[in-house]
Design an enzyme around this catalytic site. Structure first.
Site, PDB file in Angstrom:
ATOM      1  CB  CYS A 157       4.645  -1.393   3.553  1.00 25.09           C
ATOM      2  SG  CYS A 157       5.172  -0.619   2.152  1.00 25.09           S
TER       3      CYS A 157
ATOM      4  CB  CYS B 277       4.045  -4.526  -2.392  1.00 26.15           C
ATOM      5  SG  CYS B 277       2.598  -3.535  -2.884  1.00 26.15           S
TER       6      CYS B 277
ATOM      7  CB  CYS C  68      -0.466  -2.402   4.093  1.00 27.26           C
ATOM      8  SG  CYS C  68      -1.241  -2.658   2.494  1.00 27.26           S
TER       9      CYS C  68
ATOM     10  CB  CYS D  23       1.333   3.434   0.023  1.00 22.20           C
ATOM     11  SG  CYS D  23       0.288   2.567  -0.964  1.00 22.20           S
TER      12      CYS D  23
ATOM     13  CD  GLU E 180      17.702  -9.075 -13.649  1.00 18.44           C
ATOM     14  OE1 GLU E 180      16.384  -9.362 -13.900  1.00 18.44           O
ATOM     15  OE2 GLU E 180      18.023  -8.744 -12.479  1.00 18.44           O
TER      16      GLU E 180
HETATM   17 FE1  SF4 Z   1       1.965  -1.896  -1.321  1.00 26.29          FE
HETATM   18 FE2  SF4 Z   1       1.263   0.412  -0.531  1.00 26.29          FE
HETATM   19 FE3  SF4 Z   1       0.748  -1.679   0.978  1.00 26.29          FE
HETATM   20 FE4  SF4 Z   1       3.202  -0.677   0.652  1.00 26.29          FE
HETATM   21  S1  SF4 Z   1       1.377   0.360   1.900  1.00 26.29           S
HETATM   22  S2  SF4 Z   1       2.537  -2.806   0.703  1.00 26.29           S
HETATM   23  S3  SF4 Z   1       3.356  -0.126  -1.073  1.00 26.29           S
HETATM   24  S4  SF4 Z   1      -0.042  -1.299  -1.033  1.00 26.29           S
END
Ligand code: SF4
Length: 440
Positions: free
Chosen positions: A192, A182, A189, A198, A26
């Site tokens: 995602c 992200c 997105c 989101c 870390e």
């Molecule tokens: Fe990020 Fe929302 Fe896009 Fe997912 S949907 S990549 S959380 S902005």
């Protein structure tokens, strides 16, 4: 790749070794890319596999291994904290985030949460740059993400969201989501796994739907029920509303960064011929505290801004005089070039000179530690990346000089190479330039 390091660290069967391994990973990963860290991490754990081994290392050894990784105080603090665990805590790592942060120097809230959740299964959240980005987008948090209100909210949210049964995996997954999907500029997105939750994504979808309705003349502007109308410490300020062209990258928002402080430092590559005529370089050790503490460098002196070249040379010559114990003529210094290095908060310009010594020079032992090194020894020493750049610039200049065709271009009105030298094509020796006439 992150997975590679964290899994390796987290699977260590002994609890203290496991906490130590996660701690090292870390600290190394702070401000540094995973790809860069892997090699350093492997070498570090081979050399110091336990806290006890690290506690016995010297700062010199730590700096040598850390050389090139940047932010050198991290290695120093890691070693200091290991000594504390061994001497004051009987070699036992604290097991909770609260104790880790309280008892270990250099361990902040994030590192404590990461060690406690990954190594000891404590259900505690973590907030780093990746988590900030993901959470701010998930909840359309548009206020300055470094403000106390937003930071408090992020920690509360991270602690609420963390999976009680697998906190370490959850935290690593959240950070991985920010690092790979992200991402800051072009988030993926469509791929995602949390897009249904989101709010930033939903806002973009709504904008698109409205734009297509408008195209067909059906649009009836609907107020966005998610828009906060009050004076909310988490919402975008009224002066910086949602910008459709930015999409989800409207979030997070940061206060304008302070520009890095500009600094100029004159540095001199002092060179001599060692065994078998191989070049050797003179390096000195920096003080044990402050920027680049304990690292080795070419003799250097900070300069005031806007100092004229002549004055710069004089200041460097005076500084070198302290090392050589003899008068050093400013005119004998050969200008090599300027090397720029950006530290986190400093824009450093090294004004690089060189000087060849061909006689015996008695160095004053009362000054900081100093030594002559070959090029290979220089690379293996605890020297900063900036100093490696300085030596590279020096080597480039030397190659130019030895090329019969190209020669060397001069900057800042520095004299042509070898001008004034008793032997064309070589630099002035210390003895020769000690005899250099004064005046223009
Ligand atoms: Fe990020 Fe929302 Fe896009 Fe997912 S949907 S990549 S959380 S902005």
């Amino acid at each position: 790749m992150w997975d590679f390091i964290s899994r390796k660290a987290a699977t260590e069967p002994d609890a203290d070794r496991r906490g130590y391994a996660v701690w090292v990973s870390e600290i190394m990963l702070q401000q540094t890319q995973v790809a860069t860290v892997i090699d350093y991490y492997i070498r570090w754990m081979q050399k110091w596999p336990t806290l006890q081994a690290l506690a016995q290392a010297s700062l010199e050894e730590v700096n040598e291994l850390w050389a090139g990784l940047g932010y050198y105080s991290r290695g120093k603090r890691l070693q200091e904290a290991a000594r504390k665990v061994v001497s004051e805590l009987a070699g036992r790592m604290p097991r909770t985030a609260e104790d880790l942060q309280k008892l270990l120097p250099g361990v902040g809230r994030y590192t404590a949460g990461a060690i406690a959740s990954i190594s000891y299964g404590q259900a505690t959240g973590v907030v780093d740059g990746n988590v900030i980005r993901v959470l701010c987008r998930l909840r359309c948090v548009g206020a300055d993400s470094s403000s106390p209100a937003v930071i408090d909210w992020l920690w509360d949210m991270a602690n609420v969201l963390v999976d009680r049964s697998r906190p370490g995996d959850f935290n690593q997954a959240l950070m991985e989501l920010g690092a790979t999907v992200c991402v800051p500029k072009s988030p993926l997105c469509g791929e995602c796994p949390v897009k249904q939750h989101c709010q930033a994504w939903r806002r973009v979808e709504k904008d698109l739907a409205f734009a297509s309705q408008k195209l067909f003349g059906k649009a009836a502007p609907v107020p966005d029920v998610e828009d906060c109308l009050g004076d909310c410490p988490l919402c975008p300020p009224a002066t910086e509303p949602w910008d459709s062209s930015l999409g989800v990258t409207n979030f997070p928002r940061k206060a304008a960064k302070k520009p890095p402080r500009a600094m100029r430092t004159a540095t001199c590559v002092l060179e001599r011929r060692g065994c078998h005529q191989a070049p050797e370089y003179f390096i000195v050790q920096r003080p044990s505290s402050g920027l680049l503490a304990g690292l080795w460098e070419f003799p250097s002196v900070p300069l005031a801004q806007d100092l004229q070249e002549e004055k710069e040379r004089e200041e460097l010559a005076d500084h070198l005089q302290a090392w050589t114990g003899r008068p050093v003529a400013a005119k004998g210094l050969q200008f090599i070039g300027e090397v720029i290095h950006i530290f986190s908060h400093i824009h450093q310009t090294y004004v690089v000179y060189s000087l060849h010594l061909d006689g015996d020079v008695t160095l004053d032992p009362a000054l900081s530690p100093s030594r002559w090194v070959t090029e290979d020894e220089f690379r293996a020493s605890a020297v900063s990346t900036a100093m490696k750049k300085v030596l590279k610039a020096h080597g480039k200049q030397r190659r130019k000089e030895s090329s019969p065709v190209k020669g060397s271009k001069r900057k800042r009105g520095a004299k042509a190479l070898g001008a004034g030298s008793p032997c064309p094509g070589t630099q002035l020796s210390l003895r020769a330039f000690l005899r250099a006439p004064k005046g223009p």
